[in-house]
Design a protein around this motif. Structure first.
Motif, PDB file in Angstrom:
ATOM      1  N   GLY B 350       0.785  -1.233   0.000  1.00 21.24           N
ATOM      2  CA  GLY B 350       0.000   0.000   0.000  1.00 21.24           C
ATOM      3  C   GLY B 350       0.814   1.278   0.000  1.00 21.24           C
ATOM      4  O   GLY B 350       0.246   2.367   0.104  1.00 21.24           O
ATOM      5  N   ASP B 351       2.134   1.185  -0.127  1.00 20.60           N
ATOM      6  CA  ASP B 351       2.953   2.392  -0.061  1.00 20.60           C
ATOM      7  C   ASP B 351       3.096   3.046  -1.433  1.00 20.60           C
ATOM      8  O   ASP B 351       3.294   2.366  -2.439  1.00 20.60           O
ATOM      9  N   VAL B 352       3.031   4.369  -1.452  1.00 25.13           N
ATOM     10  CA  VAL B 352       3.119   5.093  -2.714  1.00 25.13           C
ATOM     11  C   VAL B 352       3.819   6.432  -2.441  1.00 25.13           C
ATOM     12  O   VAL B 352       3.547   7.086  -1.438  1.00 25.13           O
ATOM     13  N   THR B 353       4.751   6.811  -3.309  1.00 24.34           N
ATOM     14  CA  THR B 353       5.497   8.053  -3.061  1.00 24.34           C
ATOM     15  C   THR B 353       4.670   9.269  -3.485  1.00 24.34           C
ATOM     16  O   THR B 353       3.735   9.156  -4.275  1.00 24.34           O
ATOM     17  N   SER B 354       5.103  10.422  -3.009  1.00 25.61           N
ATOM     18  CA  SER B 354       4.424  11.665  -3.394  1.00 25.61           C
ATOM     19  C   SER B 354       4.478  11.869  -4.904  1.00 25.61           C
ATOM     20  O   SER B 354       3.489  12.262  -5.522  1.00 25.61           O
ATOM     21  N   ASN B 355       5.624  11.594  -5.498  1.00 26.63           N
ATOM     22  CA  ASN B 355       5.728  11.769  -6.951  1.00 26.63           C
ATOM     23  C   ASN B 355       4.803  10.821  -7.703  1.00 26.63           C
ATOM     24  O   ASN B 355       4.220  11.186  -8.714  1.00 26.63           O
ATOM     25  N   GLN B 356       4.672   9.603  -7.180  1.00 26.98           N
ATOM     26  CA  GLN B 356       3.750   8.654  -7.820  1.00 26.98           C
ATOM     27  C   GLN B 356       2.304   9.146  -7.688  1.00 26.98           C
ATOM     28  O   GLN B 356       1.512   9.034  -8.620  1.00 26.98           O
ATOM     29  N   LEU B 357       1.972   9.704  -6.529  1.00 22.89           N
ATOM     30  CA  LEU B 357       0.604  10.228  -6.354  1.00 22.89           C
ATOM     31  C   LEU B 357       0.316  11.314  -7.388  1.00 22.89           C
ATOM     32  O   LEU B 357      -0.789  11.382  -7.942  1.00 22.89           O
ATOM     33  N   ARG B 358       1.316  12.151  -7.645  1.00 25.13           N
ATOM     34  CA  ARG B 358       1.112  13.216  -8.637  1.00 25.13           C
ATOM     35  C   ARG B 358       0.921  12.620 -10.035  1.00 25.13           C
ATOM     36  O   ARG B 358       0.092  13.090 -10.809  1.00 25.13           O
ATOM     37  N   ALA B 359       1.683  11.553 -10.318  1.00 22.00           N
ATOM     38  CA  ALA B 359       1.527  10.903 -11.629  1.00 22.00           C
ATOM     39  C   ALA B 359       0.143  10.259 -11.733  1.00 22.00           C
ATOM     40  O   ALA B 359      -0.511  10.336 -12.783  1.00 22.00           O
ATOM     41  N   ILE B 360      -0.308   9.652 -10.647  1.00 25.74           N
ATOM     42  CA  ILE B 360      -1.639   9.028 -10.641  1.00 25.74           C
ATOM     43  C   ILE B 360      -2.712  10.092 -10.877  1.00 25.74           C
ATOM     44  O   ILE B 360      -3.659   9.886 -11.644  1.00 25.74           O
ATOM     45  N   ALA B 361      -2.530  11.242 -10.247  1.00 27.46           N
ATOM     46  CA  ALA B 361      -3.486  12.340 -10.440  1.00 27.46           C
ATOM     47  C   ALA B 361      -3.528  12.756 -11.911  1.00 27.46           C
ATOM     48  O   ALA B 361      -4.606  12.962 -12.485  1.00 27.46           O
ATOM     49  N   ASP B 362      -2.361  12.858 -12.535  1.00 25.81           N
ATOM     50  CA  ASP B 362      -2.308  13.240 -13.955  1.00 25.81           C
ATOM     51  C   ASP B 362      -2.978  12.208 -14.843  1.00 25.81           C
ATOM     52  O   ASP B 362      -3.701  12.548 -15.772  1.00 25.81           O
ATOM     53  N   ILE B 363      -2.707  10.933 -14.557  1.00 22.21           N
ATOM     54  CA  ILE B 363      -3.286   9.862 -15.379  1.00 22.21           C
ATOM     55  C   ILE B 363      -4.812   9.877 -15.253  1.00 22.21           C
ATOM     56  O   ILE B 363      -5.532   9.725 -16.231  1.00 22.21           O
ATOM     57  N   ALA B 364      -5.301  10.088 -14.029  1.00 18.70           N
ATOM     58  CA  ALA B 364      -6.756  10.138 -13.832  1.00 18.70           C
ATOM     59  C   ALA B 364      -7.348  11.288 -14.645  1.00 18.70           C
ATOM     60  O   ALA B 364      -8.399  11.144 -15.280  1.00 18.70           O
ATOM     61  N   ARG B 365      -6.657  12.424 -14.653  1.00 21.02           N
ATOM     62  CA  ARG B 365      -7.146  13.572 -15.427  1.00 21.02           C
ATOM     63  C   ARG B 365      -7.215  13.244 -16.903  1.00 21.02           C
ATOM     64  O   ARG B 365      -8.138  13.603 -17.598  1.00 21.02           O
ATOM     65  N   GLU B 366      -6.181  12.557 -17.352  1.00 17.92           N
ATOM     66  CA  GLU B 366      -6.071  12.347 -18.785  1.00 17.92           C
ATOM     67  C   GLU B 366      -6.931  11.191 -19.293  1.00 17.92           C
ATOM     68  O   GLU B 366      -7.472  11.257 -20.385  1.00 17.92           O
ATOM     69  N   PHE B 367      -7.073  10.140 -18.472  1.00 19.38           N
ATOM     70  CA  PHE B 367      -7.647   8.916 -19.038  1.00 19.38           C
ATOM     71  C   PHE B 367      -8.962   8.436 -18.436  1.00 19.38           C
ATOM     72  O   PHE B 367      -9.568   7.518 -18.964  1.00 19.38           O
ATOM     73  N   THR B 368      -9.399   8.952 -17.305  1.00 20.79           N
ATOM     74  CA  THR B 368     -10.632   8.401 -16.735  1.00 20.79           C
ATOM     75  C   THR B 368     -11.807   9.322 -17.034  1.00 20.79           C
ATOM     76  O   THR B 368     -11.709  10.536 -16.857  1.00 20.79           O
ATOM     77  N   ALA B 369     -12.892   8.714 -17.465  1.00 20.52           N
ATOM     78  CA  ALA B 369     -14.058   9.514 -17.820  1.00 20.52           C
ATOM     79  C   ALA B 369     -14.729  10.101 -16.589  1.00 20.52           C
ATOM     80  O   ALA B 369     -15.412  11.111 -16.684  1.00 20.52           O
TER      81      ALA B 369
END
Lengths: 269, 600
Positions: B350-369
């Motif tokens: 369950g561990d995730v870095t701050s930079n990964q969280l930012r990447a996840i946020a970007d991916i959600a913006r770009e790819f999830t309806a």
């Protein structure tokens, strides 16, 4: 004039607009402390290159004085320092100038990267400098040495470790409190707004007139930023333990740690 | 293919709709810390206050907190993830931890900075209120709710509605112990029978008219002693759901054991009273509340259908990166809506870095309806509403930030509680062990083995089940072992746990030294392969063995235990010094615990 310059010493940071107008007025010397190669590719117009590594190779007061004089920095010349490393490296240089007795030194409140992102002007021209005189008035009250720490602490000084949390938990100087350097910045600025910083200090029950000594891992960069964060709040009794934890350990002085927990395994790095 | 290549960041990104946070709670927290430090509030009162606001003590110290967010239904938006990333970098350790109850946890935050974190969270609509302590904890909802092919309807708005009613409600500020509510989409994807109140959507009839409702399960839960929940009645209509929840909480508040913390959870009350008596009590209480209350209370359910925004689909066919097929098989899930998939992220414990969280946020913006992320039940994070055509690009993006590990929906994805990394009660470093097992299993490509796909491995650092070991196919909980005068970390292993419609608690099998956990699991797989029937999966094989229908060679768990004996034998310290150190430690193993923080 004397009064004015005193007031100026409280100017810990300078914002981009102010610096641009001071550059236009030619009323300021700007120091870029990035590596020479980076500097050559572009820098803030008029900035003089002083790579941190060169300074650290010999940061004796005489050598620093030589630098200042060769850059044309006189006793009254306002100096603004910037880096591309969240202000920590610039802080170390600013502190060094302060230590030899240069009062009017400030940090640019954004990094060079942000300056560029904002679309502000850059130049690859290397400015010519005219040598000038600068007096040497050492300021021992802003320097802490390893011998100084323990007695000062016994008299109530607060020791602040500016390294990251996990490094602090693993080992630190006994009795130090931890204010990781990451806490000090906000958004694109190298330091948070004063009211935010003040809250962080108040939450820790630190009185504004406390004596504080900051330190970090090796050469006083992160803790240099910590030093200026406290200065920005008008706290005057702040010292930098410039040789920091690296020296402390090499002297085999006592070390404290957070025991019985495997906190490193929580990191996803 | 419809709309092609809009490359800029979509500006129609959904933002959080409900502000769960309260700035004044952050301010109050900072005042309370000062009073506590000045000795003006006693330790126990402060502790109760701190827990009520989501700040847990850390291992062997009260000077640092673990801050647990409360994310109702596990929903979180890109801007919120970015805020969490910033707060973790500034005040925690630069990583966040996703819990098994859909929350983020920030560890090793200085007590003096907790108020700053609460402030930052409140600025982005998030809260920590009642995330710990004797309160109704975050109300969970399956991360597949709304997209699961087997669900009758989407329970998400009900989970959110229940939170709106219960959060900060005086009714649940001082319960005998914590209280957990789960909504799930279907029988398979949730843990309706393993919580105080579990709810599964179903269609029913009231006065001849079709109506939405739930199967409601009461009195389940994992812990030092675990119980499976009982179904209250065949059908609980949606109009009765809130009355039912309130009735159960009131009974628990009145009759729960306030003398003995270890027996205080509602499941003990149900067990001691007997199900029928408890069931009657709930039905009576509900009838009485309905008669006596002068107002009708009903869940505020937002049934507006979310309009899905159009998302960019690149017209160019992406080159399919290495490992894509393996990842797509083990990390994606086809939604009931054709053309869309869910993407599960394989995190390590369950561990995730701050930079990964930012990447996840970007991916959600770009790819999830739906522009949203949901945290899952197994320390994971989920993108929903991703176009199937976009999956290769999502994979490439994840690859760049080290989040493209396969195995999320397979046995290779291992749950491990925080263990000795931060918890006062832990006896072993279950957190690191789970990471070690997962790394090894991905390396061995365990995720590609269909026989193992439905099975699970879960690890707790003590008998208290935060790692949910009792519902795992192969579960472990930590303790200490001894050979002569030398101690070593030792896990108790159970087999056959599951959390679906045939919810079963694992059966104790044998003890396994920490440094023998990986070879032990591999040995079990080997035994299974030689004994299984054609087409049989590991979890079903274990089930068959436990039910007494094993064979030809393995007739009972004892037979497995016998075959494992050579694997789990303890060497002397001279033979193998490493055996005596736990994962993540160099020194000799010793157990050390402090006071538990769950209850106060």
């Amino acid at each position: 004039m004397c009064g004015l310059s005193k007031e100026k010493t409280t100017r810990v940071t300078v914002d981009a607009d102010k610096l641009r107008s001071e550059i236009r007025d030619k009323s300021v010397k700007v120091l870029d402390i990035r590596k020479e190669d980076d500097y050559k590719q572009g820098h803030i117009p008029g900035a003089i290159n002083l790579p941190l590594a060169s300074l650290l190779a010999d940061d004796s007061p005489d050598k620093v004085l030589q630098y200042a004089q060769s850059f044309g920095i006189g006793d009254e010349t306002p100096v603004v320092v910037y880096d591309d490393t969240f202000g920590a490296l610039a802080s170390r240089v600013a502190w060094t100038l302060e230590y030899i007795g240069h009062e009017d030194v400030s940090l640019l409140d954004v990094t060079y990267g942000t300056w560029k992102k904002l679309g502000l002007e850059t130049s690859s021209e290397i400015p010519s400098t005219v040598k000038t005189n600068h007096s040497l008035k050492l300021q021992p009250q802003i320097l802490a040495t390893s011998d100084y720490l323990v007695p000062a602490k016994e008299k109530g000084a607060i020791l602040v470790d500016n390294r990251e949390r996990l490094n602090y938990l693993e080992q630190h100087i006994p009795g130090a409190i931890n204010i990781p350097y990451r806490m000090l910045a906000s958004g694109q600025n190298i330091l948070r707004p004063k009211e935010d910083l003040r809250r962080l200090i108040q939450n820790r029950n630190i009185a504004p007139d406390s004596e504080i000594i900051t330190y970090c891992g090796s050469v006083g960069t992160l803790s240099g930023l910590g030093y200026y964060a406290l200065k920005s709040l008008g706290m005057d009794n702040v010292k930098l333990y410039v040789r920091s934890f690296k020296e402390w350990k090499s002297l085999e002085k006592p070390i404290e740690k957070q025991n019985d927990a495997n906190y490193w395994d929580l990191s996803a790095e | 293919m419809s709309n092609t290549s809009i490359q800029s960041k979509p500006d129609n990104v959904p933002k959080h709709k409900i502000n769960w946070g309260r700035l004044e709670e952050a301010e109050r927290f900072s005042e309370m810390v000062k009073l506590f430090r000045q000795g003006k509030i006693n330790r126990d009162d402060f502790r109760r206050f701190r827990l009520q606001h989501g700040a847990y003590g850390s291992r062997m110290t009260d000077d640092y907190s673990m801050i647990r967010l409360k994310l109702p239904a596990g929903e979180v938006y890109s801007e919120q993830l970015e805020k969490i990333a910033d707060l973790s970098e500034q005040f925690s350790i630069g990583s966040a931890h996703v819990s098994t109850r859909q929350n983020f946890q920030l560890h090793w935050v200085a007590l003096e900075d907790v108020s700053e974190v609460l402030r930052g969270l409140a600025e982005s609509g998030m809260t920590t209120r009642e995330a710990c302590g004797n309160s109704v904890r975050s109300i969970m909802c399956s991360p597949l709710a709304g997209v699961c092919p087997d669900e009758v309807f989407d329970p998400t708005p009900y989970a959110v509605g229940a939170t709106k009613f219960l959060l900060r409600n005086p009714l649940c500020q001082a319960l005998p112990r914590k209280f957990k509510i789960n909504f799930t989409c279907c029988e398979k994807h949730g843990m309706a029978r393993m919580v105080d109140i579990g709810l599964i959507p179903q269609q029913g009839e009231v006065n001849g008219k079709p109506q939405r409702g739930f199967k409601v399960f009461l009195g389940g839960g994992l812990g030092a002693q675990s119980f499976v929940g009982h179904q209250l009645e065949p059908f609980t209509s949606e109009d009765e759901v809130l009355y039912t929840i309130v009735s159960v909480i009131r009974i628990f508040d009145r009759l729960g054991n306030r003398e003995n913390m270890a027996r205080a959870r509602m499941r003990y009350l149900v067990n001691e009273m007997g199900w029928e008596k408890f069931q009657n009590l709930v039905l009576k209480e509900r009838a009485m509340i309905k008669m006596l209350l002068s107002v009708i209370i009903k869940l505020e359910v937002d049934k507006t259908v979310e309009s899905m925004r159009k998302i960019s689909i690149s017209s160019e066919i992406p080159s399919v990166p290495q490992g894509y097929a393996r990842w797509v098989k083990s990390n994606t899930f086809k939604q009931k809506q054709p053309g869309f998939s869910c993407v599960f992220l394989t995190l390590e414990s369950g561990d995730v870095t701050s930079n990964q969280l930012r990447a996840i946020a970007d991916i959600a913006r770009e790819f999830t309806a739906d522009g949203q992320i949901r945290n899952g039940f197994t320390q994971d994070m989920v993108f929903r509403w991703v176009r199937d055509e976009d999956l290769p690009r999502v994979y490439s993006k994840l690859l760049e930030v080290g989040l493209a590990n396969p195995g999320a929906l397979t046995m290779a994805s291992v749950v491990g509680c925080s263990g000795t990394t931060s918890c006062n009660l832990a006896l072993t470093n279950s957190h690191r062990l789970a990471k070690e097992v997962q790394r090894k299993f991905i390396e061995l490509k365990i995720d590609e083995d269909d026989d193992l796909r439905n099975s699970t491995i879960k690890i707790s650092g003590c008998p208290n089940s935060c790692g949910q070991h009792e519902i795992a196919t192969i579960g472990f909980y930590g303790g200490g072992g001894r050979l002569g005068k030398d101690m070593y970390p030792l896990y108790s292993m159970s087999l056959g746990g599951r959390a679906d419609e045939t919810t079963t608690l694992g059966h104790s099998c044998t003890k396994v030294p920490a440094k023998r956990v990986i070879p032990t699991i591999l040995k079990i797989v080997e035994i299974f392969k030689s004994d299984k029937k054609s087409g049989e999966t590991l979890d079903l094989w274990v089930k068959r063995v436990i039910e007494g229908n094993g064979g030809p060679t393995i007739k009972s768990l004892d037979d497995i235990k016998e075959l494992l004996k050579p694997v789990v034998i303890a060497p002397t310290k001279d033979q193998d010094e490493d055996f005596y150190a736990d994962y993540g430690s160099d020194g000799s193993y010793h157990t050390k615990t402090g006071r538990g923080e769950c209850a106060a």
